[in-house]
Design an enzyme around this catalytic site. Structure first.
Site, short mmCIF file in Angstrom:
data_model
loop_
_atom_site.label_atom_id
_atom_site.label_comp_id
_atom_site.label_asym_id
_atom_site.label_seq_id
_atom_site.Cartn_x
_atom_site.Cartn_y
_atom_site.Cartn_z
N GLU A 165 2.17 1.90 -3.07
CA GLU A 165 1.22 2.14 -4.52
C GLU A 165 0.98 3.83 -3.94
OE1 GLU A 165 -3.28 -0.08 -3.74
OE2 GLU A 165 -3.59 1.43 -5.33
N LYS A 170 -15.27 -10.62 7.88
CA LYS A 170 -14.37 -11.43 6.97
C LYS A 170 -15.50 -12.46 6.13
CE LYS A 170 -11.59 -8.47 7.40
NZ LYS A 170 -10.23 -8.25 6.71
N GLU A 194 -16.14 -11.83 2.95
CA GLU A 194 -15.04 -11.29 2.43
C GLU A 194 -14.40 -12.49 1.41
OE1 GLU A 194 -11.09 -9.79 3.96
OE2 GLU A 194 -11.56 -7.91 2.83
N CYS A 231 -8.87 -2.12 3.39
CA CYS A 231 -8.65 -2.93 4.65
C CYS A 231 -10.15 -4.36 5.37
CB CYS A 231 -7.91 -3.37 5.99
SG CYS A 231 -6.13 -2.53 4.96
N GLU A 255 -13.65 -11.75 -6.80
CA GLU A 255 -12.86 -10.69 -7.02
C GLU A 255 -10.95 -11.30 -6.34
OE1 GLU A 255 -14.85 -10.52 -5.98
OE2 GLU A 255 -15.36 -7.72 -6.15
N CYS A 307 -11.48 -1.74 14.28
CA CYS A 307 -11.23 -4.00 14.36
C CYS A 307 -11.56 -3.81 15.81
CB CYS A 307 -10.03 -4.79 13.93
SG CYS A 307 -10.27 -4.17 11.83
N GLU A 321 0.91 -1.02 -0.15
CA GLU A 321 -0.13 -0.44 0.05
C GLU A 321 0.76 1.23 0.21
OE1 GLU A 321 -4.47 -0.56 2.09
OE2 GLU A 321 -3.20 0.48 3.64
N SER A 324 -7.18 1.74 -2.71
CA SER A 324 -5.88 1.22 -2.63
C SER A 324 -5.94 -0.42 -3.43
CB SER A 324 -4.80 1.15 -1.05
OG SER A 324 -3.82 -0.79 -1.37
#
Lengths: 156, 583
Positions: free
Chosen positions: B283, B359, B362, B300, B367, B506, B280, B320
């Site tokens: 990037e 999650k 996710e 994230c 993808e 989190c 990241e 990102s």
């Protein structure tokens, strides 16, 4: 009765929102007028109202389901309302409801598949002297006996 | 500020004007029972458990919404009050599915606690019950109407705190329910699966979709290599499930427990977090130097990803392209680890322990898969891990302190603080500053991005020539404000934005240990749990910068080449797309 606006035409509901949006607590008024124009309040219309007002759909839906006057499904061309007020009830409204349902194959709250009839139980409509009473759109039928029902339905 | 003086149970008190009876009572250690009350979020007087007597008043009053007035006399323990509270509680219980012994919230249920505390030993009311539906279509959240007590805490959290508003009040009277619109499942209405409804539900009406059995099955399967990775925030909350004070890091016991549960390898998502910083950070530098899309926004948090995909798809190029640390860790396990250890990735089961319910969704996203293989196979919450430890009869507090397994279990202080709002930002700045200045900078505590405020901004002079403008926000309603600013063009000179779906990041995720509303009146769980992470960062971890991690250096040397290189792009980066609000 004016012709209902098809749900695909969202211009009318947008105009209704635009007219009232500045008034605090305008949602009820908007829902009422929208239902008048379209006949009922499906997802498309409630979603448009929510988007236009910048309000969560859950809030619009909460109000639309709180008040029994709002319909989420289309009503029939002819709306039968059977009064379940105290006077009508004690004078035999329930058997009248059962009779209507048995003729039309409906349950309270239903619309027939051909869209011709819908059946609702109402609160007192203020015609207690004529109990038991039912209405078909704007027409009132009072002092009913079970044998009257088939004839009334045939008239429409 | 104006003050008011009043009496409560004969005791005189002076409090600032506007203080409710409930808050004032709390200050002088008089407990008033509550169910629907959630400090600053849901103060609606709905459950009628907090009724108190006010001398001279006609009826009992709800203490949670009654502001103290000069001269009033409040009584919280009279026969009338006790009787009214008890009857109200009995009525709530009469319409509640009381399968308490098998309920997921048994012993951590505010309704059960109240019934015990108020001495309700039987429920005299019998009759119809109003809710029967169980909605388990979502990958993350199960909603059980038979247990809902209509306190509307989830409605307030989902709408006012998270700005998602997929749960609402529907209907009226006895048949009223808390539901999504038009009879839809939570899976079909734009829910971001953050799980804040779960951690704020007083009963078992909302819970995560359990994946415990899948994990046990994988561990029992001799053909599978079962690897676990644990997210930073888990260690800050897991201890609460075993009686440790909030904010106690239990990293070492957790590693020991995971080994005893039967995982073949015990690794840490912090490893993936360190790699995330490399990817990241690179990037971001690329975007700054090459005129790419700025501000760049972190990716994230799967709750945040769902939020932007449904609400602001036009801003997806700001994200990102890095996968989340959960996925990055999994992708490297199924590629590099599998190759170096001669394991077919198809025979590997990667389990993640996350503070998060989103999650679970996710890991199923197409993808994010690499050549059709998911990076992570099963995700369990902090709560589910605690249940597994209890089921296995592991005496958590007696466990020896153990470490994570080598290499993929290594992580830096920068990775640990990912679990708190601002942590990703701070970790990134530590590495960026070192790389750009080509030296090991010692002052690395970027306090300005720490703390529980919803939105934080800072400008950091990373080099004499480059001042980076940073913004950090957490929780849906704060995210919404940031997105509105972005839309209005007000953030055009900001370089980097960290957004986390849950308030506080989190550590306060929807998969964490559930804290009763009463305790939340006195403690800020976001701050308490974050302390555990900052202590780990400052005192425990050997390295505090991602690029200094020997494990990170090794994986780039041996396998990935350079950050944002060809291999990284194949394994560790992805793109997102617009998702409909209503299905």
């Amino acid at each position: 009765m004016a012709e209902l606006i098809p749900v695909e035409n969202l211009d009318v509901v947008k105009a209704i929102v635009a007219e009232h949006r500045e008034v605090p607590g305008c949602l009820m008024q908007i829902l009422q007028e929208t239902q008048e124009k379209y006949g009922y309040l499906p997802l498309e219309l409630q979603g448009t109202i929510a988007d236009e007002l910048g309000m969560p759909l859950t809030e619009v839906y909460g109000v639309a389901t709180f008040y029994s006057q709002f319909n989420l499904t289309p009503k029939g061309k002819f709306k039968i309302g059977i009064c379940l007020g105290t006077a009508c009830y004690v004078r035999g409204a329930q058997p009248i409801i059962d009779k209507v349902n048995s003729i039309l194959g409906t349950q309270v709250g239903d619309t027939t598949e051909d869209g011709k009839w819908s059946v609702d139980a109402t609160r007192c409509i203020g015609a207690c002297g004529l109990a038991p009473v039912l209405t078909v759109n704007e027409d009132v039928y009072g002092r009913l006996v079970l044998d009257d029902i088939a004839g009334i339905i045939e008239k429409y | 500020m104006k003050e008011v003086t009043f009496k409560i149970n004969g005791q005189e008190m002076t409090v600032p004007e506007g203080t409710t009876i409930l808050e004032a009572a709390r200050q002088c250690n008089i407990d008033i029972p509550t169910l629907c009350y959630l400090k600053d979020v849901n103060e609606i007087g709905a459950c009628r458990m907090c009724l108190v007597e006010i001398a001279g008043a006609r009826a009992l009053q709800a203490a949670c919404v009654y502001p103290v007035a000069n001269g009033i006399e409040v009584l919280t323990n009279t026969p009338n009050v006790r009787e009214a509270r008890r009857v109200n509680l009995e009525l709530i219980l009469s319409n509640h599915n009381r399968e308490c012994t098998t309920c997921i919230r048994s012993e951590n249920c505010e309704l059960q606690t109240l019934a015990t505390d108020l001495g309700v030993s039987e429920v005299p009311f019998e009759g119809e019950v109003s809710g029967t539906l169980v909605d388990d279509k979502s990958d993350s959240i199960v909603r059980d109407e038979s247990k809902c007590i209509l306190c509307k805490r989830c409605v307030a959290v989902c709408g006012d705190v998270q700005n998602v508003a997929v749960l609402g009040s529907v209907g009226r009277g006895f048949t009223s329910q808390v539901q999504p619109v038009f009879g839809r499942s939570l899976a079909d209405v734009g829910c971001i699966r953050c799980g804040q409804c779960i951690v704020n539900c007083p009963v078992g009406a909302l819970k995560e979709k359990s994946s415990i059995q899948e994990v046990w099955d994988a561990i029992a399967d001799p053909t599978k290599t079962v690897i676990v990775e644990t997210a930073p925030a888990v260690r800050a909350s897991l201890g609460e499930e075993f009686g440790y004070p909030m904010g106690t890091p239990v990293t070492d016991q957790m590693a020991a427990a995971l080994r005893r549960l039967g995982f073949d390898k015990v690794f840490d998502t912090g490893f993936g977090a360190d790699v995330t910083i490399m990817e990241e950070g690179t990037e971001l530098l690329g975007r700054v130097t090459n005129g790419g899309v700025l501000p760049m926004i972190t990716s994230c948090s799967p709750g945040w990803i769902s939020y932007i995909e449904t609400n602001y798809p036009e801003f997806l190029p700001h994200l990102s392209t890095c996968k989340s640390p959960q996925q990055i860790t999994g992708a490297l396990l199924k590629s590099h680890y599998a190759e170096t250890n001669g394991i077919d990735p198809k025979d590997m089961v990667v389990v993640s322990v996350m503070p998060c319910t989103a999650k679970k969704y996710e890991l199923k996203r197409e993808e994010l898969k690499v050549d059709g293989i998911p990076d992570v196979d099963i995700s369990i919450t902090t709560r589910e891990l605690a249940r597994m430890i209890k089921e296995a009869r592991i005496m958590f507090d007696q466990l020896p302190k153990e470490e994570f397994d080598d290499y993929y279990g290594e992580y830096t202080g920068a990775a640990v603080i990912f679990g708190a709002t601002g942590g990703v930002m701070e970790a990134a700045v530590r590495t960026l500053a070192d790389i750009l200045n080509k030296k090991d900078i010692q002052a690395i505590d970027y306090e300005m991005v720490r703390g529980v405020q919803g939105i934080k901004t800072a400008t950091v002079d990373v080099t004499p020539d480059l001042a980076v403008k940073l913004l950090v926000a957490s929780g849906g309603s704060n995210i919404e404000k940031v997105m509105q600013q972005l839309k209005a063009g007000e953030l055009a000179d900001t370089h980097f934005i960290e957004l986390m779906g849950c308030p506080g990041g989190c550590v306060n995720g929807g998969g964490q240990s559930i804290v009763p509303a009463k305790d939340k009146m006195d403690i800020d769980i976001r701050a308490e749990r974050a302390k555990a992470l900052y202590v780990s960062d400052a005192k425990i971890t050997k390295y505090r910068k991602s690029h200094q991690s020997p494990a990170v250096i090794r994986i780039y040397d041996e396998y990935l080449g350079e950050p944002n290189g060809h291999k990284s792009h194949h394994l560790l980066h992805t793109t997102y797309s617009q998702k409909p609000k209503l299905v």
